[in-house]
Design an enzyme around this catalytic site. Structure first.
Site, PDB file in Angstrom:
ATOM      1  N   LYS A   1       4.754   0.225   5.986  1.00 33.84           N
ATOM      2  CA  LYS A   1       5.456  -0.987   6.406  1.00 33.84           C
ATOM      3  C   LYS A   1       6.363  -1.473   5.285  1.00 33.84           C
ATOM      4  O   LYS A   1       5.899  -1.929   4.250  1.00 33.84           O
ATOM      5  CB  LYS A   1       4.491  -2.110   6.766  1.00 33.84           C
ATOM      6  CG  LYS A   1       5.235  -3.297   7.402  1.00 33.84           C
ATOM      7  CD  LYS A   1       4.440  -4.580   7.422  1.00 33.84           C
ATOM      8  CE  LYS A   1       4.660  -5.459   6.228  1.00 33.84           C
ATOM      9  NZ  LYS A   1       6.015  -6.020   6.080  1.00 33.84           N
TER      10      LYS A   1
ATOM     11  N   THR B   1       0.254 -10.805  -6.350  1.00 30.11           N
ATOM     12  CA  THR B   1      -1.181 -10.846  -6.637  1.00 30.11           C
ATOM     13  C   THR B   1      -1.918 -11.624  -5.559  1.00 30.11           C
ATOM     14  O   THR B   1      -3.018 -11.245  -5.147  1.00 30.11           O
ATOM     15  CB  THR B   1      -1.416 -11.445  -8.033  1.00 30.11           C
ATOM     16  OG1 THR B   1      -0.919 -10.515  -9.004  1.00 30.11           O
ATOM     17  CG2 THR B   1      -2.892 -11.678  -8.310  1.00 30.11           C
TER      18      THR B   1
ATOM     19  N   GLU C   1       4.231 -15.921 -12.309  1.00 34.53           N
ATOM     20  CA  GLU C   1       5.291 -14.952 -12.087  1.00 34.53           C
ATOM     21  C   GLU C   1       6.422 -15.632 -11.305  1.00 34.53           C
ATOM     22  O   GLU C   1       6.195 -16.188 -10.232  1.00 34.53           O
ATOM     23  CB  GLU C   1       4.748 -13.766 -11.289  1.00 34.53           C
ATOM     24  CG  GLU C   1       5.774 -12.666 -11.134  1.00 34.53           C
ATOM     25  CD  GLU C   1       5.223 -11.457 -10.389  1.00 34.53           C
ATOM     26  OE1 GLU C   1       4.486 -11.638  -9.424  1.00 34.53           O
ATOM     27  OE2 GLU C   1       5.564 -10.328 -10.795  1.00 34.53           O
TER      28      GLU C   1
END
Lengths: 491, 323
Positions: free
Chosen positions: A196, A250, A401
């Site tokens: 995907k 994450t 991040e």
């Protein structure tokens, strides 16, 4: 007495302008509508729904993309299972390898078309998709093609056999390259695949499907289903999947690990990062500045291993920051299709607002924000390269991040201090070290808790070189000999 | 003065002890706490019972919780009061593990290998003790002897891997650019270990040897059925130059630990071999909190370097080549 040398600030707003150097688009072939690639054919989704994929640099629609639901996922998994049982796992390994070689060659042949589509769909500069993404994707297939009939030499004392059907979910930052990283080792080891791609960048994966047809890859060996999070969840939770390989954030990685708890599904996760890029006083400063720029602004900072935390040794901090500002002032932000462009478009509206909100948080928390006065196009999603000074370890822009062109700069005095700071993060994907001393390189890289460490370089990738993280940056490796392990059962 | 007092006390104790033996002998062996505590009852002297405590950071404290559970033999007699460790013990153990990890993993491979070998040596010299204590907890003498022999041999096996597994699992990668690119395994870090219910000694050895040989540190949750063996094994570790904090051993009820051992945020991996489906599911769900590595050794070969590799991270370094 000598007068101190006065450093004049550089002036980049002069008359010197680059002439436009756009890459041609006329040779590319795109359909208006893409359906799902299941069992070797493009089939309409049972949901009958389609969504738009847009060009983030123009906000214009490129094509309609099928939205796969659970029934479509089921079809794809069934096709992969049948192909696994009847064809792929039974085929002599050397023949499997030959298919992969074919695919590598066709990618090389269609390299320019793929690069153009990649830049249109994702917003990355054509220079990067042309010189990095596409050649590396071909190289990955070429590398793993050769492993297919040599697995007996990869695992001392063990016999390797395939796992079965692999469900693979890839992100939008390196769409074709991530597809290659996932598909090539899986097929080489004898598995079949349901892949995907990300919903904002499905086009090159669908072009890859056409390449599989052209290579006459047996039907069902690779199935490509498009859609958003719900499609991914249906794939993860499908009982017919033997292995999940995920690259992405994450947060989503943790959801996947939790979702498959209690099942026998194997999994590898390649998740986020907040890499430390460390520059010592004895480094070649100009070279390091180039490396820092490449480390954080490569692909608009949409890189899980981006060097987003810069640690500069105090003695050279002023010089490094000045040179960084000078260099950043020369970067060209704009049309991804222009061969002079350094920083392209931010991949999506959502990502742009995420970057903005984190940058605002950084300013609120007291960080000193700096951006060059470069022009940006009025249409599309853009973000100027950004520096943050005067930040602390606890600041959100140092901990979280951002996945954008934002660099947080901190200083340090000793090796022990910088290692402590560098490792002070839940992530552990990558890192960089800049110094002229080989001994120091081995010392510092040895102590960094990160899966990939670059010395006097950054953001280098190679199919022979394993990639993957420590701690919350994920588990398992992709690339190289170690990249075979996630796709085999050992007995 | 002091000496005099001491000897007086000693004498007093002796007298009490003698009378205690007499009274102990009168008590029927089936009664509660007619303990042999791992040692034969003699009519000549009262045996000295051992207090079984937990092992954290090279020391033997009691559980912080102050709780115990009675360990009974097959006939239902209490043979020892075992520390029923708590979440607080677990936390302290992880703190001590984390502190010990970098020192342990930076010891030379040769040195770590010798320490592992030393554990085997110490265990060999205490073979009788371990056969005895396993028997007390319900094993037959024959199976106990076999188990202790295997534990010693397996320690020697893993000791030998210490300076070899890195060679076997590393690579130099022929990258296109001008770099010396190499990949090698590094320890994952702190590992919580759910010891199997069966095989009180071998169960622990087979799980921890491949962890610590690879530079990891462990907190072991002992088998509820074999806690005495676990604590005795802690004494072996303590006498074998294994630095404090490299292996901590906590006794208690595993069901009280599984949740915490798998959800603690400073733990990098959790290892087990005989848990049921519900327990495995719980562990994996909790592991997702900080992307813990979940290591299930139920199907792995007992003796295999791939057990070592399971708790290693591959680090790849790009070293420049140039003038």
């Amino acid at each position: 007495m000598k007068k101190p040398i006065k450093i004049k600030p550089l002036n980049f707003s002069g008359d010197f302008k680059y002439a436009p150097a756009p890459e041609g688009k006329e040779h590319i072939q795109l359909k208006e509508k893409y359906s799902l690639f299941i069992n070797g054919k493009f089939v309409a989704p049972s949901s009958k729904k389609y969504f738009d994929t847009i060009n983030p640099s123009t906000e214009k629609k490129i094509a309609s993309i099928a939205d796969a639901n659970a029934a479509d996922v089921n079809l794809a998994v069934k096709a992969a299972r049948t192909a696994y049982d009847k064809t792929w796992s039974k085929m002599p390994a050397s023949e499997r390898g030959k298919y992969l070689y074919r695919i590598a060659r066709i990618i090389q042949e269609k390299a320019r078309e793929l690069a153009v589509i990649e830049s249109m769909d994702g917003g990355k500069p054509i220079r990067e998709s042309r010189d990095i993404d596409v050649p590396l994707a071909a190289a990955h297939f070429f590398y793993y093609a050769g492993w297919a009939d040599k697995l007996d030499y990869a695992f001392p004392g063990k016999k390797a056999s395939p796992i079965g059907v692999a469900g693979q979910i890839i992100p939008w930052n390196f769409p074709l390259l991530m597809a290659a990283w996932k598909i090539a080792p899986a097929l080489a080891c004898g598995n079949t695949v349901v892949l995907k791609p990300a919903e904002t960048t499905p086009l090159t994966a669908l072009k890859l499907a056409e390449i599989f047809q052209e290579a006459e890859l047996p039907p069902g060996v690779v199935n490509i289903i498009t859609g958003a999070g719900a499609t991914g969840a249906a794939l993860v939770n499908h009982p017919g999947i033997d292995k999940i390989a995920f690259t992405g954030s994450t947060d989503v990685g943790k959801l996947i690990q939790k979702a498959i708890a209690g099942t026998n599904k194997k999994y590898t996760l390649e998740l986020g990062g907040k890499a430390a890029n460390i520059i010592f006083e004895d480094a070649a400063i100009d070279q390091a500045v180039e490396g820092i720029i490449n480390g954080i602004f490569f692909n608009q900072g949409h890189v899980c291993c981006a060097g987003s935390r810069l640690f500069v040794q105090e003695g050279v901090a002023k010089e490094v920051v000045r040179k960084l500002k000078d260099r950043i002032s020369t970067l060209l932000v704009g049309d991804p299709m222009d061969k002079n462009t350094d920083i392209g478009a931010i991949n999506s509206k959502e990502q742009l607002s995420k970057i903005k909100s984190l940058v605002n948080a950084g300013i609120k928390e007291g960080g000193e924000c700096w951006q060059p006065e470069c022009s940006i196009p009025s249409k599309g999603y853009w973000f100027r390269p950004t520096l943050f000074m005067n930040v602390a370890q606890s600041h959100r822009i140092v901990q979280e991040e951002i996945f954008g062109p934002v660099l947080a700069i901190q200083t340090f005095r000793t090796v022990e201090e910088v290692i402590e700071k560098a490792n002070n993060t839940p992530y552990g994907l990558s890192g960089g070290v800049w110094t002229d001393k080989g001994a120091k390189i081995f010392n510092v890289t040895g102590k960094m808790k990160a899966g990939v460490v670059w010395a006097n370089t950054y953001n280098k990738f190679d199919p022979t070189s394993p990639f993957g993280g420590y701690k919350e940056s994920g588990m398992g490796r992709e690339g190289g000999l170690h990249g075979l392990m996630p796709y085999v059962k050992l007995s | 003065m002091a000496t005099k007092t001491a000897s007086k006390v000693k004498a007093k104790v002796k007298v009490t002890a003698k009378s205690a033996v007499k009274s102990a002998i009168k008590i029927k062996p089936t009664s509660a706490n007619g303990s042999t505590n791992g040692h034969a009852v003699t009519t000549s002297r009262l045996d000295v019972r051992k207090t079984y405590k937990i092992y954290i950071d090279g020391k033997f404290p009691r559980t912080e919780s102050g709780r115990i559970y009675p360990l009974k033999d097959a006939a239902g007699n209490i043979i020892a009061n075992i520390c029923r460790g708590s979440r607080k013990d677990l936390r302290e153990s992880i703190v001590s593990n984390r502190k010990a990890q970098s020192g342990w993993s930076s010891k030379s491979a040769y040195n770590r290998g010798q320490i592992l070998y030393r554990i085997a040596e110490t265990l060999e010299s205490r073979k009788v003790q371990f056969v005895d204590i396993l028997t007390k907890q319900g094993d037959t003498a024959a199976s106990a002897k076999k188990e202790v022999d295997s534990a010693i041999d397996n320690l020697v096996y893993y000791a030998g891997w210490c300076d070899k597994y890195i060679q076997v699992f590393s690579s130099v990668n022929p990258v296109e650019s001008s770099h010396f690119n190499f990949s090698y395994p590094e320890p994952t870090g702190v590992v919580t270990v759910m010891a199997p219910m069966k095989q009180g000694l071998l169960g622990i050895v087979n799980l921890i040897a491949p962890m610590i040989i690879g530079g990891n540190v462990c907190t072991v949750f002992a088998s509820e059925k074999y806690p005495m063996t676990a604590v005795d094994f802690a004494e072996v570790l303590n006498a074998s130059d294994v630095p404090g904090g490299v292996v901590n051993i906590i006794t208690g009820l595993q069901k009280e630990f599984i949740g915490h051992a798998s959800s603690h945020m400073d733990v990098n991996a959790i290892l087990f071999s005989d848990l049921d489906q519900a327990q495995r599911k719980l562990i994996q769900e909790n592991a997702s909190l900080n992307v813990k590595r979940v290591l299930d050794f139920s199907k792995e070969d007992m003796l295999s370097p791939y057990r070592i590799l399971a708790a290693q991270e591959i680090k790849t370094t790009w070293h420049p080549v140039g003038n």
